[in-house]
Design an enzyme around this catalytic site. Structure first.
Site, PDB file in Angstrom:
ATOM      1  N   GLU A 147      -3.218   7.649  -4.042  1.00  0.00           N
ATOM      2  CA  GLU A 147      -3.167   6.399  -3.276  1.00  0.00           C
ATOM      3  C   GLU A 147      -3.099   5.198  -4.208  1.00  0.00           C
ATOM      4  O   GLU A 147      -3.781   5.180  -5.230  1.00  0.00           O
ATOM      5  CB  GLU A 147      -4.416   6.305  -2.390  1.00  0.00           C
ATOM      6  CG  GLU A 147      -4.422   5.093  -1.464  1.00  0.00           C
ATOM      7  CD  GLU A 147      -5.743   4.959  -0.711  1.00  0.00           C
ATOM      8  OE1 GLU A 147      -5.757   5.110   0.517  1.00  0.00           O
ATOM      9  OE2 GLU A 147      -6.775   4.692  -1.365  1.00  0.00           O
ATOM     10  N   TYR A 192       0.859  -1.196   0.000  1.00  0.00           N
ATOM     11  CA  TYR A 192       0.000   0.000   0.000  1.00  0.00           C
ATOM     12  C   TYR A 192       0.890   1.239   0.000  1.00  0.00           C
ATOM     13  O   TYR A 192       1.913   1.268   0.697  1.00  0.00           O
ATOM     14  CB  TYR A 192      -0.884   0.005   1.255  1.00  0.00           C
ATOM     15  CG  TYR A 192      -1.657   1.286   1.472  1.00  0.00           C
ATOM     16  CD1 TYR A 192      -2.948   1.437   0.974  1.00  0.00           C
ATOM     17  CD2 TYR A 192      -1.088   2.365   2.162  1.00  0.00           C
ATOM     18  CE1 TYR A 192      -3.653   2.617   1.157  1.00  0.00           C
ATOM     19  CE2 TYR A 192      -1.795   3.550   2.350  1.00  0.00           C
ATOM     20  CZ  TYR A 192      -3.078   3.664   1.844  1.00  0.00           C
ATOM     21  OH  TYR A 192      -3.771   4.828   2.023  1.00  0.00           O
TER      22      TYR A 192
END
Ligand code: GDP
Ligand code: MN
Length: 384
Positions: A186, A101
């Site tokens: 993101e 992530y």
């Protein structure tokens, strides 16, 4: 301004972040054509401005024409938590060895850009324990150095042989965030392939709409299909309008005054339904347009006009309001506070016009108390 996954990936690619090749399509036939061009297997991905598409059945692997057609037909038109799928992204499928992530955002309390990284990606990041996520603040003037990015990769526990790849991805992501005026960039998941390549498999990018004038090439990315219809109308009319969750419509002249009006209404126990800055506009057309925008929101039960006369004179605003009311005949009560240049004359004009459902107020606090009472179905004097 939120971007669809494929739009975010196009921005990523411009900044040297690795992504898989793909095509955006809107029909099952085009999905099949795109897939055979890319080569199988492919992933068929719903393009909507909401996460968790995989769990909702909006992300499917396909090994041949028939599978692509079937998944494309199923996913097009699918409703994913209120978002209807109109576009698909057909992407060459990746083999996945690990899911990480990565994100860059603004940490408002620290007043600094924040890089986040975790080797526990692919799942909802809110579910990942805090201690498994590296948070690294960046000096906005210096930017994210390669050394910092490598340190973040190592601290997060990225496998040694992919730390360079992760650092490349982090510096490219930071570059996207800073140079495109993004508010969020993101990647979940940032994958490691069996060949140990690091690549963005998903993209969530929000751009700062107020900085869009600096990026004319990004203007077309705004997905007006998914935008709030009233906000879209306002933008097309050049009016500063932001929809909020409450039931009290707000109009003021000047952004600062509108902001403080929101505060005062909240303090009086009310919930604003919008932010609307009428700017210097005071003619009937401007006021009428503004009233129509405010009332387009069905939740609005009462409206507060807060005008501080300066260059915009209160008598002009009163005339505009009277003309607008003759055309619109609003069904909800209005509280109008006029103060500043020519306020006495403006209030007299309003009083003489005796508009039904219009309640003049002198001060901001008085106006807020009145509008809160009216929205609750009480008489205007109830709170005063
Ligand atoms: P989200 O559910 O909206 O976050 O959509 P994602 O783009 O993140 O995809 C969801 C999940 O589908 C990913 O976490 C992967 O596990 C899986 N997925 C997506 N693309 C591929 C791919 O190319 N290959 C494989 N094996 N899985 C994929
Ligand atoms: Mn994802």
């Amino acid at each position: 301004m939120d971007l669809l996954e494929y739009q975010g990936k196009q921005l990523f690619a411009r900044h040297g972040l690795r992504v898989s090749e793909g095509r955006a399509v809107t029909t099952a036939e085009d999905a099949v054509a795109a897939a055979s061009e890319l080569g199988y297997p492919v992933v068929v991905k719903a393009q909507v401005l909401i996460g968790g598409r995989g769990k909702a059945g909006g992300v499917k692997l396909a090994g041949d024409d028939a599978e692509v057609r079937k998944h494309a037909q199923n996913i097009l038109g699918m409703d994913i938590r209120g978002h209807v799928v109109r576009t698909l992204w057909i992407e060459r499928a990746s083999d996945i060895a690990a899911e990480y992530y990565a994100a860059v955002l603004l940490d408002r309390s620290a007043k600094k850009p924040l890089v986040m990284f975790s080797t526990h990606g692919g799942v909802d990041i809110e579910q990942v324990p805090k201690e498994m996520i590296v948070r690294h603040h960046v000096d906005a003037l210096e930017g994210l150095s390669r050394e910092e990015a490598l340190a973040v990769a190592e601290q997060g526990g990225a496998d040694a042989d992919v730390r360079d790849g992760v650092a490349d991805a982090l510096t490219a992501l930071y570059d996207v965030w800073i140079s495109e005026d993004a508010t969020l960039a993101e990647i979940n998941p940032l994958i490691v392939t069996p060949a140990r390549e690091v690549r963005a498999l998903d993209a969530k990018v929000s751009l700062d709409g107020n900085a869009l004038f600096r990026h004319p090439e990004n203007q077309s990315l705004s997905d007006s299909e998914n935008e709030d219809p009233i906000e879209r109308r306002a933008r097309e009319q050049g009016v500063q309008y932001v929809k909020l969750d409450g039931d009290i419509g707000i109009l003021g002249n000047g952004a600062g005054l509108v902001m403080s009006t929101l505060d005062v209404v909240a303090q009086a126990g009310g919930a604003p339904a919008n932010f609307l800055d009428a700017g210097g506009g005071s003619d009937a057309d401007t006021i009428k347009q503004a009233v129509e925008l405010i009332l387009a929101n069905d939740a609005v039960k009462a409206v507060l006009f807060n005008i501080f006369g300066g260059i915009t004179r209160c008598d002009e605003v009163a005339r505009g309001l009277i003309a607008a009311f003759q055309e619109i005949e609003p069904s909800v009560p209005f509280v109008v506070r006029l103060d500043g240049t020519n306020d006495v004359e403006g209030r007299k004009l309003l009083a003489d016009a005796a508009l039904p459902n219009v309640h003049p107020a002198k001060t901001m606090n008085e106006a807020a108390a009145m509008v809160v009472a009216l929205a609750a179905g009480q008489p205007a004097g109830a709170a005063a």
